[in-house]
Design an enzyme around this catalytic site. Structure first.
Site, PDB file in Angstrom:
ATOM      1  N   TYR A 164       0.667  -1.305   0.061  1.00 32.65           N
ATOM      2  CA  TYR A 164       0.192  -0.079   0.251  1.00 32.65           C
ATOM      3  C   TYR A 164       0.666   1.260   0.058  1.00 32.65           C
ATOM      4  CZ  TYR A 164      -3.711   3.402   1.427  1.00 32.65           C
ATOM      5  OH  TYR A 164      -4.558   4.129   1.541  1.00 32.65           O
ATOM      6  N   THR A 201     -13.537   5.174   6.716  1.00 34.26           N
ATOM      7  CA  THR A 201     -13.916   4.627   5.651  1.00 34.26           C
ATOM      8  C   THR A 201     -14.065   2.983   5.773  1.00 34.26           C
ATOM      9  OG1 THR A 201     -12.068   4.424   4.325  1.00 34.26           O
ATOM     10  CG2 THR A 201     -13.052   6.657   4.459  1.00 34.26           C
TER      11      THR A 201
END
Length: 237
Positions: free
Chosen positions: A132, A167
């Site tokens: 990531y 989120t």
């Protein structure tokens, strides 16, 4: 305020999280939004998709390059397929999105503004984030190069590097699922994580990040290009 009245906007990853909040805010401020999302069966890392969308995107004025996925594993345990998928969506997809947006903006000759959703992980190293973090570091430098290439055409390109944002992307993380189980609720897990690492003691909301993205897209940021807006509650201090 209708800062984007008459504007057409591309938003990738618009079905949830930061993308959904940004698309909603752009629409509320007058923009016509074109969304691209995995939830619609669209893969931002698929070159033919962008060829198919070329005509629909020919008139875009702004673009939010936001589609992304997350993985978490130490390098020694990282499955190569997970590495490739993360880099494919987060970096290949970002390049193809920026490419399509810049081609459209150069084509119509009005210039435009692009924001890439990166991450503080692309600036601050942490164990277990290799795939990531590498993808987001690449996205940050992609924004800088695109800014320099776009400037002669009146195209501004910036990145935003959020820290913790509440989120759904966290729900795919095994360690976060374990924290939810241990602490009894998702809210308790997000609060604990924020208090551990963020000086302000809380995560951002998707709506807060969306508002910052719209600032970078707006005329108020007319001389800002090639920049990275760090929005991490002090995490990187």
């Amino acid at each position: 305020m209708r800062r984007f009245y008459t504007k057409t906007a591309l938003v990738t990853g618009h079905a949830s999280g930061i993308g959904a909040a940004t698309a909603a805010l752009l629409a509320a401020e007058g923009a016509q939004v074109v969304g691209v999302d995995l939830a619609q069966g669209q893969d931002v890392a698929d070159p033919p998709l962008w060829q198919e969308l070329a005509a629909e995107l020919a008139n875009i004025d702004i673009a939010v390059v936001n589609a992304g996925i997350a993985t978490a594993a130490p390098i020694v345990d990282l499955d190569f397929a997970d590495w490739r998928r993360t880099l494919s969506v987060n970096l290949d997809g970002a390049m193809l999105s920026v490419q399509a947006a810049m081609r459209a903006m150069i084509g119509h000759g009005r210039g435009g503004a692009i924001v890439i959703t990166a991450s503080i992980a692309g600036l601050k190293a942490e164990p277990g984030t290799a795939a990531y973090a590498a993808s987001k570091a690449g996205a940050i430098h992609l924004a800088r190069v695109a800014a320099k290439e776009g400037a002669p055409h009146g195209i501004r390109v910036n990145a935003i590097a959020p820290g913790g944002v509440d989120t759904p992307i966290w729900d795919a993380m095994d360690f976060f699922g374990q924290m939810v189980a241990d602490l009894g609720s998702r809210a308790a897990a997000t609060t604990a994580m924020a208090q551990m690492a963020t000086p302000l003691g809380r995560w951002a909301t998707a709506d807060e990040i969306a508002a910052q993205i719209l600032f970078l897209l707006s005329d108020a940021a007319a001389t800002i290009t090639g920049s990275v807006l760090t929005s991490d509650g002090g995490y990187s201090l």
